[in-house]
Scaffold this motif. Structure first.
Motif, PDB file in Angstrom:
ATOM      1  N   ALA A 578      -5.226  -2.478   5.410  1.00  0.00           N
ATOM      2  CA  ALA A 578      -5.319  -2.806   6.840  1.00  0.00           C
ATOM      3  C   ALA A 578      -5.937  -4.160   7.146  1.00  0.00           C
ATOM      4  N   THR A 579      -5.845  -5.107   6.213  1.00  0.00           N
ATOM      5  CA  THR A 579      -6.375  -6.434   6.498  1.00  0.00           C
ATOM      6  C   THR A 579      -5.894  -7.419   5.445  1.00  0.00           C
ATOM      7  N   GLN A 615      14.908   4.725  -0.031  1.00  0.00           N
ATOM      8  CA  GLN A 615      15.101   6.146   0.260  1.00  0.00           C
ATOM      9  C   GLN A 615      13.918   7.017  -0.137  1.00  0.00           C
ATOM     10  N   HIS A 616      13.133   6.584  -1.093  1.00  0.00           N
ATOM     11  CA  HIS A 616      11.965   7.363  -1.494  1.00  0.00           C
ATOM     12  C   HIS A 616      10.716   6.583  -1.118  1.00  0.00           C
ATOM     13  N   ILE A 617       9.931   7.116  -0.185  1.00  0.00           N
ATOM     14  CA  ILE A 617       8.708   6.464   0.276  1.00  0.00           C
ATOM     15  C   ILE A 617       7.602   7.513   0.276  1.00  0.00           C
ATOM     16  N   GLY A 618       6.656   7.360  -0.620  1.00  0.00           N
ATOM     17  CA  GLY A 618       5.558   8.312  -0.715  1.00  0.00           C
ATOM     18  C   GLY A 618       4.251   7.712  -0.257  1.00  0.00           C
ATOM     19  N   PHE A 619       3.248   8.576  -0.028  1.00  0.00           N
ATOM     20  CA  PHE A 619       1.946   8.151   0.459  1.00  0.00           C
ATOM     21  C   PHE A 619       0.845   8.789  -0.377  1.00  0.00           C
ATOM     22  N   ALA A 620      -0.300   8.135  -0.426  1.00  0.00           N
ATOM     23  CA  ALA A 620      -1.481   8.734  -1.031  1.00  0.00           C
ATOM     24  C   ALA A 620      -2.718   7.992  -0.573  1.00  0.00           C
ATOM     25  N   ASN A 621      -3.806   8.723  -0.499  1.00  0.00           N
ATOM     26  CA  ASN A 621      -5.116   8.103  -0.332  1.00  0.00           C
ATOM     27  C   ASN A 621      -5.601   7.737  -1.727  1.00  0.00           C
ATOM     28  N   PRO A 622      -5.782   6.467  -2.038  1.00  0.00           N
ATOM     29  CA  PRO A 622      -6.112   6.079  -3.414  1.00  0.00           C
ATOM     30  C   PRO A 622      -7.456   6.589  -3.903  1.00  0.00           C
ATOM     31  N   ARG A 647      -2.875   4.099   0.936  1.00  0.00           N
ATOM     32  CA  ARG A 647      -3.405   3.719   2.251  1.00  0.00           C
ATOM     33  C   ARG A 647      -4.851   4.163   2.410  1.00  0.00           C
ATOM     34  N   ALA A 648      -5.733   3.201   2.467  1.00  0.00           N
ATOM     35  CA  ALA A 648      -7.147   3.402   2.773  1.00  0.00           C
ATOM     36  C   ALA A 648      -7.729   2.041   3.136  1.00  0.00           C
ATOM     37  N   PRO A 649      -8.648   1.971   4.071  1.00  0.00           N
ATOM     38  CA  PRO A 649      -9.116   0.668   4.562  1.00  0.00           C
ATOM     39  C   PRO A 649     -10.008  -0.057   3.565  1.00  0.00           C
TER      40      PRO A 649
END
Length: 791
Positions: A578-579, A615-622, A647-649
């Motif tokens: 986020a920056t 087509q494949h988009i995944g997410f995780a909090n590292p 995704r985490a700041p």
């Protein structure tokens, strides 16, 4: 007016505002970033009026936006670091051919060292390549004056103008008198005027090239004779029996300075000269002052010398240089980074048939890279003065050494001066700081050696430390979310061959052990496309590309489109904190925040990826190891282009959680918390003892560094580390998949989006007649769809 202590970049911002700049844009990059931020701060405070300021998505976008504003008559300022000009070069090359309306200044900061860059490229070279005038400030104060002069020069000749400070000028601080309030220059009432000259067809380019060549000759004349610009090119004299400056700035070839120099007695007339440009002017002046002071104390005479401070390196101020060189036999040149001024002096000597020997980078007399210093220059000046004063033979390959040609004697006679090699095999050794007396015996017996004096006094560091200094490599911050991302990808790849492509940002530090997760790093956005090259040539290896959220918008979109279009089997690991962390936490399109204070809907990375066809988009909090490894494995196992968004700041954007704790009862001293993730918040004390660690020692947590991310809690195999797991209480869940408009930093389960079959045009095969163009075929297809309704 108010007197303020300002950093160089802050002063440049004030100078541009006082010059009436209307639009400021750029892309963050050390050492240039603070200029745009200062303009935004002053605008937000209401003291900088009638100005628009923005961080653009990249340098090319910034310069092209500013070109449009300039065509309307606005004064515009572009900012970037030296490698950023590479990105904007496509626009710059054509812009110079077309010309500008309102003044267009490019503030391009070079980074000798390099301190925070991937190259040491010299923007003066780029200016000559693009045929754009360049101003090179020696001090922040001179840079302040150059900014206003650059806008005037740009408008006088309808050309972009580059102001090229270097890191020490950008970040030095001094006092400035600045306006309490500034206003953008009133815009022309007529606004943009349509004219064929704004369209760069080949005929216009041919005409424009002629205009460029003519105006460069005029600008070179202005640099020598126009007081507003000639003030940046000073010629001074010093040394001799009085060791004082005898002449002021030469404003023209026949100005007062030249007359004063000519009035010096023949025995006192200088035969040697010193040329310097940019911040090296300040270093050289300090070095000369130090050398003169020490020489006076030791009773050693200083030779009379002439000093040329070049503030306008391109086009070169030939007439001022010719006046400077009159009567000189040798000159030495100090500059950062390339041999730009040295080559111009060599050219001057050849064209004007001057009996002038030029010493510098090309002859081993000056540093060939990195920053200069006053101490280094003082030592080199001492050697230069010793050799030229006593007419000593200059050693081979040293300070303009002799040629290695077999017929060097006859060639030297024909040239009328010594022949100089360019980068001989001994040039590198010639640059080492070895006392002159150890190099050749002719100086051993000398008692008046300025080189030996400089080595004894100026070059000697009495505060030096002789012990071994501890190694302190750069490292990701404690709690940085990128650490968990790298660790998860490495865990997901276990048992598979892979190539891990990095990019420009904090996350380049992922190359260091123990993470060892970056195999390549070239330039911004290159990891995305380089991974595709690896996948083509070595398909048995999995190619993974890491890219930050700011770089994603700046330079990654084209590469991702290429991967989708060509079906490359690559995985994009997008590190969304986020920056724009590395350059000072600037906003970017993914944040929705602008420098003008406006807030709008952020551009969502996953929506962009989906729009590009991923087509494949995944997410995780590292910070959640189990979630991140599962999501990374799913993306890596996907056949074709796939993305995983970690995704985490950034830790700079949030308050730290409670530090974790290590139980001395449970710690086994295995060091896995250190050897697996390399967090600087964890250390190891070999003197600690516990029931499970025995004599091995134990790990400990530095509470002043620990951010409480708890990545180490999940890594420890013995449960010896206690603390909350993950940012926001993240827990292990099934890998999240893409859905439209997710909440910021969402880490829970996200439903899978349905395939958009209606808009999947790849399913439709269009056929036409042999004589039909593609446009006619598409037009006929659209008509049939309208008649028949939805397909």
């Amino acid at each position: 007016m108010a007197k303020k202590l300002l950093m160089g970049n802050e002063a440049f911002a004030h100078a541009a505002l006082e010059a009436g700049v209307n639009v400021v844009a750029g892309y963050p990059g050390t050492p240039s970033s603070e200029l745009v931020e200062t303009v935004a701060k002053l605008h937000g405070a209401g003291t900088a009026r009638d100005v628009h300021v923005e961080w653009s998505t990249n340098e090319k976008a910034a310069l092209e936006m500013l070109a449009g504003a300039s065509y309307c008559g606005a004064r515009v300022l572009f900012t970037c670091k030296q490698v950023g000009l590479n990105v904007a070069s496509d626009a710059l090359m054509s812009l110079n051919y077309v010309g500008v309306g309102g003044g267009c200044v490019l503030f391009v900061a070079d980074d000798p060292g390099p301190i925070s860059s991937q190259t040491e490229q010299d923007t003066r070279r780029f200016g000559a390549f693009a045929k754009v005038p360049v101003l090179d400030p020696a001090t922040p104060e001179q840079g302040f004056a150059m900014m206003g002069a650059a806008f005037d020069l740009s408008e006088r000749y309808h050309t972009p103008v580059i102001v090229r400070p270097t890191t020490r000028i950008n970040h030095a601080s001094t006092f400035f008198e600045v306006a309490d309030e500034t206003h953008g220059r009133p815009l022309p009432a007529e606004g943009f005027q349509k004219d064929p000259k704004w369209v760069i067809f080949p005929k216009r380019a041919f005409e424009g090239h002629g205009e460029i060549n003519r105006r460069l000759a005029q600008i070179a004349w202005d640099y020598a004779y126009n007081p507003a610009l000639a003030q940046f090119n000073e010629v001074l004299e010093g040394g001799g029996s009085e060791a004082t400056v005898a002449a002021g700035a030469v404003q023209s070839a026949g100005g007062e300075g030249a007359a004063a120099a000519a009035s010096v007695a023949p025995s006192e007339a200088p035969t040697v000269g010193v040329v310097a440009g940019g911040v090296s002017v300040a270093y050289a002046r300090e070095a000369l002052a130090l050398l003169e002071r020490e020489a006076a104390r030791a009773g050693i005479p200083m030779p009379r010398y002439r000093f040329f401070a070049v503030g306008t390196p391109y086009p070169f101020p030939v007439e001022t240089a010719a006046a400077f060189a009159e009567g000189l036999s040798d000159v030495i040149v100090f500059e950062e980074l390339d041999s730009v001024l040295e080559e111009e002096m060599q050219k001057l000597a050849g064209v004007r048939h001057l009996p002038l020997r030029v010493h510098g980078k090309l002859t081993g007399a000056a540093n060939d890279r990195g920053e200069n210093t006053a101490e280094n220059i003082a030592g080199r000046l001492g050697r230069f003065f010793d050799r030229t004063r006593a007419a000593l033979p200059i050693p081979p390959h040293e300070d303009g050494g002799t040629s290695t040609c077999s017929n060097k004697s006859s060639l030297s006679e024909k040239m009328g001066s010594e022949v100089y090699p360019i980068f001989s095999e001994s040039a590198e050794s010639a640059r080492e700081e070895v006392p002159p007396s150890s190099r050749y015996s002719s100086e051993v017996e000398r008692t008046d050696s300025l080189a030996a004096l400089a080595a004894r006094t100026i070059g000697a560091n009495r505060l030096s430390y002789d012990g071994v200094l501890p190694v302190r490599p750069p490292v990701l911050c404690a709690g940085c979310p990128h650490r968990g991302s790298f660790y998860a990808v490495k865990q997901a790849l276990k048992g598979r061959e892979a190539v891990l492509c990095g990019d420009i940002g904090c996350y380049t530090l992922g190359n260091a052990k123990p993470l060892d997760a970056v195999d390549t790093c070239l330039c911004m956005g290159a990891g995305i496309t380089m991974a595709q090259g690896f996948s083509v040539v070595e398909p048995h290896k999995k190619s993974v590309a890491f890219v930050g959220d700011s770089t994603f918008f700046a330079s990654a979109l084209t590469g991702i489109a290429n991967a989708v279009y060509n079906g490359h089997d690559v995985t994009f690991a997008i590190l969304d904190n986020a920056t724009t962390a590395m350059t000072g936490s600037q906003p970017h399109p993914g944040t929705g925040v602008t420098l003008m204070g406006e807030k709008r809907r952020p551009i969502v990375i996953e929506e962009v990826l989906h729009g590009l066809g991923v087509q494949h988009i995944g997410f995780a909090n590292p910070h959640s190891v189990e979630m991140s490894v599962a999501a990374a494995r799913a993306a890596i196992d996907y056949d074709g282009p796939a993305a995983i968004i970690f995704r985490a700041p950034c830790i700079q954007l949030k308050k730290p959680a409670e530090p974790v704790r290590i139980s001395t009862e449970l710690c086994a001293g295995c060091k896995k918390c250190i050897t697996s993730i390399g967090c600087p918040g964890i250390g190891f004390d070999e003197g600690l003892r516990g029931p499970k660690s025995g004599e091995r020692g134990q790990a400990f947590v530095d509470g002043s560094l620990c951010d409480g991310c708890a990545l180490c809690v999940q890594v420890c195999p013995f449960g010896a580390i206690e603390g909350a797991v993950g940012f926001g209480g993240a827990v292990a869940v099934e890998p999240a998949r893409y859905a439209p408009n997710p909440e910021p930093f969402q880490t829970g389960e996200i439903p899978v989006v349905l395939a958009d079959e209606r808009n999947d045009f790849q399913e439709t095969e269009l056929r036409g007649e042999p004589d039909q163009t593609p446009g006619e075929v598409l037009g006929a297809a659209e008509g049939s769809l309208e008649e028949g309704g939805a397909r």
